[in-house]
Design a protein around this motif. Structure first.
Motif, PDB file in Angstrom:
ATOM      1  N   ILE A  45       0.824  -1.156   0.181  1.00  0.00           N
ATOM      2  CA  ILE A  45       0.007  -0.103   0.197  1.00  0.00           C
ATOM      3  C   ILE A  45       0.927   1.271   0.278  1.00  0.00           C
ATOM      4  CG2 ILE A  45      -1.575   1.258   1.267  1.00  0.00           C
ATOM      5  CD1 ILE A  45      -2.126  -2.076   2.242  1.00  0.00           C
ATOM      6  N   ASP A  48       2.563   1.850  -3.635  1.00  0.00           N
ATOM      7  CA  ASP A  48       1.273   2.410  -4.473  1.00  0.00           C
ATOM      8  C   ASP A  48       1.239   3.925  -4.424  1.00  0.00           C
ATOM      9  OD1 ASP A  48      -0.830   0.615  -6.430  1.00  0.00           O
ATOM     10  OD2 ASP A  48      -1.846   1.612  -5.031  1.00  0.00           O
ATOM     11  N   ASN A  52       2.274   6.643  -6.475  1.00  0.00           N
ATOM     12  CA  ASN A  52       1.277   7.053  -7.208  1.00  0.00           C
ATOM     13  C   ASN A  52       1.891   9.027  -7.602  1.00  0.00           C
ATOM     14  OD1 ASN A  52      -1.149   5.931  -5.821  1.00  0.00           O
ATOM     15  ND2 ASN A  52      -0.167   5.604  -7.837  1.00  0.00           N
ATOM     16  N   LYS A  55       5.367   9.297  -9.554  1.00  0.00           N
ATOM     17  CA  LYS A  55       4.349   9.892 -11.383  1.00  0.00           C
ATOM     18  C   LYS A  55       3.969  11.339 -11.117  1.00  0.00           C
ATOM     19  CE  LYS A  55       3.480   6.132 -13.738  1.00  0.00           C
ATOM     20  NZ  LYS A  55       2.671   4.753 -14.459  1.00  0.00           N
ATOM     21  N   LYS A  86      -4.940   5.968 -19.712  1.00  0.00           N
ATOM     22  CA  LYS A  86      -4.984   5.039 -18.975  1.00  0.00           C
ATOM     23  C   LYS A  86      -3.765   4.881 -18.315  1.00  0.00           C
ATOM     24  CE  LYS A  86      -7.401   0.944 -17.338  1.00  0.00           C
ATOM     25  NZ  LYS A  86      -7.750  -0.484 -17.578  1.00  0.00           N
ATOM     26  N   LEU A  91      -4.189   9.314 -14.368  1.00  0.00           N
ATOM     27  CA  LEU A  91      -4.195   7.830 -13.594  1.00  0.00           C
ATOM     28  C   LEU A  91      -3.667   7.721 -12.336  1.00  0.00           C
ATOM     29  CD1 LEU A  91      -5.224   5.051 -14.187  1.00  0.00           C
ATOM     30  CD2 LEU A  91      -3.044   4.778 -14.525  1.00  0.00           C
ATOM     31  N   ALA A  92      -2.589   8.532 -11.865  1.00  0.00           N
ATOM     32  CA  ALA A  92      -1.558   8.321 -10.936  1.00  0.00           C
ATOM     33  C   ALA A  92      -2.288   9.219  -9.924  1.00  0.00           C
ATOM     34  CB  ALA A  92      -0.600   8.790 -10.316  1.00  0.00           C
ATOM     35  N   TRP A  95      -5.698   7.276  -9.056  1.00  0.00           N
ATOM     36  CA  TRP A  95      -5.626   6.689  -7.732  1.00  0.00           C
ATOM     37  C   TRP A  95      -4.866   7.087  -6.648  1.00  0.00           C
ATOM     38  CZ3 TRP A  95      -8.196   2.146  -8.093  1.00  0.00           C
ATOM     39  CH2 TRP A  95      -8.004   1.348  -8.400  1.00  0.00           C
ATOM     40  N   PHE A 102     -10.237   7.729   1.389  1.00  0.00           N
ATOM     41  CA  PHE A 102      -9.500   6.097   1.990  1.00  0.00           C
ATOM     42  C   PHE A 102      -8.820   7.007   3.566  1.00  0.00           C
ATOM     43  CE2 PHE A 102      -7.486   3.554   5.033  1.00  0.00           C
ATOM     44  CZ  PHE A 102      -8.393   2.193   4.628  1.00  0.00           C
ATOM     45  N   HIS A 139     -11.850  -3.158  -7.088  1.00  0.00           N
ATOM     46  CA  HIS A 139     -10.769  -3.619  -6.597  1.00  0.00           C
ATOM     47  C   HIS A 139     -11.647  -5.081  -6.728  1.00  0.00           C
ATOM     48  CE1 HIS A 139      -8.921  -1.199  -3.387  1.00  0.00           C
ATOM     49  NE2 HIS A 139      -7.987  -1.313  -4.345  1.00  0.00           N
ATOM     50  N   TYR A 206     -12.823   1.222 -14.353  1.00  0.00           N
ATOM     51  CA  TYR A 206     -12.720   0.121 -13.697  1.00  0.00           C
ATOM     52  C   TYR A 206     -12.352  -0.458 -12.582  1.00  0.00           C
ATOM     53  CZ  TYR A 206      -7.945   1.275 -13.638  1.00  0.00           C
ATOM     54  OH  TYR A 206      -6.205   2.172 -13.447  1.00  0.00           O
TER      55      TYR A 206
HETATM   56  C1  0SG Z   1      -4.611   1.634   9.701  1.00  0.00           C
HETATM   57  C2  0SG Z   1      -5.314   0.825   9.076  1.00  0.00           C
HETATM   58  C3  0SG Z   1      -4.710   0.208   7.440  1.00  0.00           C
HETATM   59  C4  0SG Z   1      -5.283  -0.144   6.999  1.00  0.00           C
HETATM   60  C5  0SG Z   1      -5.048  -0.010   5.220  1.00  0.00           C
HETATM   61  C6  0SG Z   1      -5.997  -1.242   4.323  1.00  0.00           C
HETATM   62  C7  0SG Z   1      -5.703   0.004   3.038  1.00  0.00           C
HETATM   63  C8  0SG Z   1      -6.745  -0.656   2.140  1.00  0.00           C
HETATM   64  C9  0SG Z   1      -5.745  -2.368   1.223  1.00  0.00           C
HETATM   65  C10 0SG Z   1      -6.293  -1.510  -0.771  1.00  0.00           C
HETATM   66  C11 0SG Z   1      -5.143  -3.002  -0.502  1.00  0.00           C
HETATM   67  C12 0SG Z   1      -4.010  -1.655  -2.119  1.00  0.00           C
HETATM   68  C13 0SG Z   1      -3.843  -2.771  -2.419  1.00  0.00           C
HETATM   69  C14 0SG Z   1      -3.037  -1.591  -4.132  1.00  0.00           C
HETATM   70  C15 0SG Z   1      -3.966  -1.809  -4.576  1.00  0.00           C
HETATM   71  C16 0SG Z   1      -3.543  -1.310  -6.664  1.00  0.00           C
HETATM   72  O1  0SG Z   1      -3.588  -2.637  -7.517  1.00  0.00           O
HETATM   73  C17 0SG Z   1      -4.928  -0.497  -5.909  1.00  0.00           C
HETATM   74  C18 0SG Z   1      -4.022   0.129  -8.156  1.00  0.00           C
HETATM   75  O2  0SG Z   1      -3.308   0.644  -7.962  1.00  0.00           O
HETATM   76  C19 0SG Z   1      -3.080   1.226  -9.622  1.00  0.00           C
HETATM   77  O3  0SG Z   1      -3.225   0.838 -10.576  1.00  0.00           O
HETATM   78  C20 0SG Z   1      -1.309   2.504  -8.794  1.00  0.00           C
HETATM   79  O4  0SG Z   1      -2.022   3.196  -7.791  1.00  0.00           O
HETATM   80  C21 0SG Z   1      -1.878   3.078 -10.719  1.00  0.00           C
HETATM   81  O5  0SG Z   1      -0.212   3.686 -10.167  1.00  0.00           O
HETATM   82  S1  0SG Z   1       0.342   4.977 -11.235  1.00  0.00           S
HETATM   83  O6  0SG Z   1       0.739   5.537 -10.514  1.00  0.00           O
HETATM   84  O7  0SG Z   1       1.369   4.180 -12.551  1.00  0.00           O
HETATM   85  O8  0SG Z   1      -0.869   6.164 -11.545  1.00  0.00           O
HETATM   86  C22 0SG Z   1      -1.354   1.798 -11.736  1.00  0.00           C
HETATM   87  O9  0SG Z   1      -0.478   1.353 -11.720  1.00  0.00           O
HETATM   88  C23 0SG Z   1      -3.049   1.945 -11.775  1.00  0.00           C
HETATM   89  C24 0SG Z   1      -2.976   0.204 -12.691  1.00  0.00           C
HETATM   90  O10 0SG Z   1      -3.711   0.793 -14.025  1.00  0.00           O
HETATM   91  S2  0SG Z   1      -4.128  -0.040 -15.341  1.00  0.00           S
HETATM   92  O11 0SG Z   1      -2.659  -0.124 -15.674  1.00  0.00           O
HETATM   93  O12 0SG Z   1      -4.630  -1.233 -14.921  1.00  0.00           O
HETATM   94  O13 0SG Z   1      -4.809   1.279 -15.707  1.00  0.00           O
HETATM   95  N1  0SG Z   1      -4.428   0.907  -6.147  1.00  0.00           N
HETATM   96  C25 0SG Z   1      -5.387   1.202  -5.045  1.00  0.00           C
HETATM   97  O14 0SG Z   1      -6.483   0.773  -4.637  1.00  0.00           O
HETATM   98  C26 0SG Z   1      -4.895   2.555  -4.767  1.00  0.00           C
HETATM   99  C27 0SG Z   1      -5.316   2.113  -2.491  1.00  0.00           C
HETATM  100  C28 0SG Z   1      -4.723   2.237  -1.333  1.00  0.00           C
HETATM  101  C29 0SG Z   1      -4.697   2.382   0.283  1.00  0.00           C
HETATM  102  C30 0SG Z   1      -4.834   3.460   0.901  1.00  0.00           C
HETATM  103  C31 0SG Z   1      -4.513   2.950   1.843  1.00  0.00           C
HETATM  104  C32 0SG Z   1      -4.388   4.159   2.794  1.00  0.00           C
HETATM  105  C33 0SG Z   1      -4.008   3.447   4.537  1.00  0.00           C
HETATM  106  C34 0SG Z   1      -4.110   4.603   5.235  1.00  0.00           C
HETATM  107  C35 0SG Z   1      -3.475   4.887   6.995  1.00  0.00           C
HETATM  108  C36 0SG Z   1      -3.581   5.226   7.219  1.00  0.00           C
END
Ligand code: 0SG
Length: 208
Positions: A45, A48, A52, A55, A86, A91-92, A95, A102, A139, A206
């Motif tokens: 996380i 990720d 972003n 980028k 995309k 895109l960055a 996300w 969150f 997701h 998506y």
């Molecule tokens: C205190 C307790 C905290 C608990 C935390 C739980 C959090 C939730 C867990 C979610 C798990 C997420 C794991 C990652 C998932 C990623 O696949 C997704 C999609 O990511 C994007 O995919 C990328 O971010 C993009 O990157 S880019 O910069 O290059 O543009 C890109 O790669 C894209 C792919 O795109 S495609 O090619 O398909 O078009 N990310 C997420 O879902 C965001 C997750 C953010 C979680 C934030 C949690 C904050 C926790 C804070 C705690 C204080």
């Protein structure tokens, strides 16, 4: 001192434009916070969100004047493509804003005193609320599985609040007052990014 207030967001101007450099400098402090959470499960996380930010900064540094606001980056990338790409900073930021939402919902829920009365020192209800409102619909089951694992590793409420206070023993009420103070500028900033994506029709719905 409070980790959040050390990295307070600035008040938005009346036109709600977001200064790219200020925004990047402020959000770039967020990933290191994951190190205080005490589990490696948070590493993907953290990567990720860091990815972003890197980028968006990569685009900004190419021409800081041209990309002075987040909106100017979206406009430029839109012009380069026949449709919303995309790819790139668009895109960055799309996300990143979901991760920021969150965090906003989680902090607001804690500040509002929402709790599982049977387990008042757990933050699962707050984390689950934030996940369901900000991320879940983007997701598929595998990524939802990462969330479930992260939920099990979520810190106790007291430890989470202590981490927000940089490890110092601060009264819960004082820590929550800092959270509320942080949200004063943070929430409108996240709202403004969402509004920008809606107004420019840039949101891509998506799932990953
Ligand atoms: C205190 C307790 C905290 C608990 C935390 C739980 C959090 C939730 C867990 C979610 C798990 C997420 C794991 C990652 C998932 C990623 O696949 C997704 C999609 O990511 C994007 O995919 C990328 O971010 C993009 O990157 S880019 O910069 O290059 O543009 C890109 O790669 C894209 C792919 O795109 S495609 O090619 O398909 O078009 N990310 C997420 O879902 C965001 C997750 C953010 C979680 C934030 C949690 C904050 C926790 C804070 C705690 C204080």
């Amino acid at each position: 001192m409070s980790l959040l207030l050390d990295n307070q967001f600035k008040e938005l101007p009346p036109d709600k434009s977001i200064d790219t450099k200020l925004f990047l400098d402020t959000v770039s402090h967020l990933p290191s916070f994951f190190d205080c959470l005490g589990s490696k499960i948070f590493s993907p996380i953290k990567s990720d969100i860091s990815g972003n930010i890197t980028k968006i900064r990569g685009v900004y540094v190419k021409d800081p004047e041209k990309y002075a606001t987040l909106k100017s980056i979206l406009e430029a990338e839109r012009e380069e493509h026949a449709e919303w790409p995309k790819a790139g900073a668009t895109l960055a930021l799309m996300w990143l804003k979901r991760g920021l939402r969150f965090i906003q919902i989680l902090l607001q829920s804690l500040a509002d005193g929402e709790k599982d009365e049977n387990n008042p020192n757990l933050i699962k209800v707050n984390v689950t609320k934030a996940y369901e409102q900000a991320l879940k619909k983007y997701h598929r089951w595998m990524v939802q599985g990462i969330f479930s694992a992260a939920l099990v590793a979520a810190p106790y409420r007291s430890n989470f609040l202590k981490a927000l206070s940089k490890g110092e023993e601060v009264k819960e009420e004082d820590c929550l007052a800092n959270v509320r103070h942080f949200l004063v500028n943070y929430t409108p900033t996240v709202d403004a990014i969402y509004e920008m994506y809606t107004d420019m029709n840039a949101e891509l719905d998506y799932t990953v």
